[in-house]
Each structure stands twice: as structure tokens, then as C-alpha cells.
Design a protein around this motif. Structure first.
Motif: not given
Length: 273
Positions: A75-94
Motif C-alpha cells: 500500500y505504501k508503494k501504491f500510494s507513492e505511485w498515485t501521488t506521482a501521477l500527472k494529468d498526461n499519464d494514462s492508465l490501462l486496467f486488466w
């Protein structure tokens, strides 16, 4: 940059291996299984703590020592990733046809920035359409060599679809339950003991098998765990099935021999009225 989001360790390993040649794309794995336990904004520490407490009631003492610290770190690593997200990023869910991955998708769609583009590969249908014969329930059932071609079936989620998923999520949160299932293409809340009757029925069938006559019908608890995993359309973690077995023992519906510290250390049989 595209980030691929996968739910569960086995699914994450398969997708990471399949996409290792795509150097500009990363894979993020959400370890926690949101099919079970209390819900809320899992990006917040108080909700994470609530879930750790619930898992602490489910896991054996042996599993707690290893699994809870690992879940905290994930969860710590996941939260760090979400904090670093930028508006020009894109997500692809499987996403496969199971409540764990659908619930994870709905949760993150509800709390991640709405400005970020989101696409989804509905992996169960995409796999069956391309390869036939077998329809996987979750990403972990798809071998790495067959994952990459499924990218052709990725679709951008429209605002309307995203809102529908968010509505379903808010309904689950309001239900305040601890178990979700996939029913009629919708994730719904059911009681924790929803599958108990099926577990007892399967236990009765196993107990009557010829190989267990000499043990008076007692058979390894791990046998029932494997049987449930193999026959259930819903996806189950083995630790949760074993927890329900211990609950059935406490309710007097199953008897046991051995130590309940680990599913491989005890045998069970149904209690006959």
C-alpha cells in the motif's frame, strides 16, 4: 506514459513478464483483494488500517506475521505511485470476470484524478474471442505469451461508463458488507457466510470418497480448499476459504483433528445431525 494496473500477485507477475519489452510502460500491482473486507478510499491510511484489522481476524497467526507487513508495504508503494501521477499519464486496467478485479477497478476509478485517461482490457472476453475453448476467470489464469495480443482489445472508458462504475462502487461502500460477488454483470454485496452452505455440501461429498473410509471420513482441510477453488465460478483466495472452514468448525458444522494453525495441519469432516 501508460501504466498497466493489475490486481493480485499472480496476475501482476504474468503481465509484467508479458510487457517487459515495452520499455516506456510500467506495471503497477494492487495486492489487496477488495472482494473481501470493509471498503472505502483505500488510498487513505485510516481505511488501510481498517482493512489490516479485518485481515488480522481472517488470517492465521502464522500468516499474519508475513502477510500484514507485506500488505502494508504494498500500500505504501501504491500510494507513492498515485501521488506521482500527472494529468498526461494514462492508465490501462486488466480486468477479468471476477469480483476482485472489478471491485478494484471501481475503487480506483472513484478516487484517482478524473483528468487521467483510462482504458480497459476485459481480459476474459478478449481471451475467449481470440483463443476460444477456455474463458479465464482472472488475469492469473492467462499465460504470459497470450497477454500481449489482448492489447488490441483495449477500449477507452467513456465518462458515462466511468460514472456507472463509480455509482456501483458507492453502493458497495454504503452496503458496509465484507463480501462482494459478481452477479448479472454487477458487483453486489452479500453476507460473509454466503458460500458456507456450498462448502459444507462439497465437504460431505469428499468425506464419502472411498479413500477416506479408513479415516472415518476425515480428509485434509487443504483438499476442500482446492476443491472450492476448482469448482467455484467466483475467484477465491485460499486463505479466505480456510478462514470460512475455521468458522464452520466454530459453528459446529465441521469437526476437525489436528492443529488449526495451518490448513495443512488438520483434517475435517462434516458433522452429521
Amino acid at each position: 506514459m501508460t501504466t498497466h494496473i493489475v490486481f493480485g500477485l499472480s496476475s501482476g507477475a504474468s503481465v509484467k513478464f508479458a510487457l517487459k519489452l515495452l520499455n516506456d510502460e510500467q506495471v503497477v500491482v494492487m495486492v489487496d483483494d477488495l472482494m473481501w473486507g470493509p471498503l472505502g478510499n483505500v488510498l487513505l491510511e485510516d481505511i488501510q488500517e481498517l482493512r489490516f484489522q479485518w485481515w488480522g481476524q481472517v488470517l492465521t497467526d502464522e500468516d499474519i506475521l508475513e502477510d500484514i507487513p507485506y500488505l502494508r508495504e504494498s500500500y505504501k508503494k501504491f500510494s507513492e505511485w498515485t501521488t506521482a501521477l500527472k494529468d498526461n499519464d494514462s492508465l490501462l486496467f486488466w480486468i477479468g470476470d471476477n469480483p476482485s478485479e472489478y471491485t478494484g477497478l471501481m475503487c480506483l476509478l472513484s478516487y484517482l484524478p478524473q483528468s487521467i485517461s483510462v482504458s480497459v482490457v476485459m481480459a476474459s472476453n478478449a481471451y475467449y474471442k481470440r483463443y476460444g475453448k477456455f474463458k479465464p476467470r482472472f488475469m492469473g489464469e492467462i499465460t504470459a505469451d497470450k497477454i500481449l495480443p489482448l492489447l488490441e482489445d483495449s477500449k477507452i472508458l467513456s465518462p458515462r461508463v466511468r460514472e456507472r462504475y463509480k455509482w456501483n462502487w458507492m453502493q458497495l461502500v454504503e452496503d458496509s458488507g465484507n463480501l462482494r460477488i459478481l452477479k448479472n454483470r454487477q458487483i453486489v454485496t452479500v453476507s460473509e457466510d454466503y458460500f458456507d452452505e456450498q462448502f459444507v455440501t462439497r465437504a460431505k461429498k469428499i468425506s464419502k470418497e472411498k479413500m477416506y473410509r479408513k479415516s472415518d471420513g476425515f480428509f485434509p482441510a487443504a483438499r476442500l480448499v482446492g476443491d472450492v477453488i476448482g469448482h467455484q465460478k467466483q475467484m477465491f483466495m485460499d486463505v479466505v476459504i480456510e478462514w470460512r472452514i475455521r468458522c464452520l468448525i466454530q459453528m459446529g458444522l465441521l469437526s476437525y483433528q489436528g492443529s488449526l494453525k495451518n490448513m495443512r495441519l488438520y483434517s475435517i469432516k462434516p458433522v452429521v445431525d
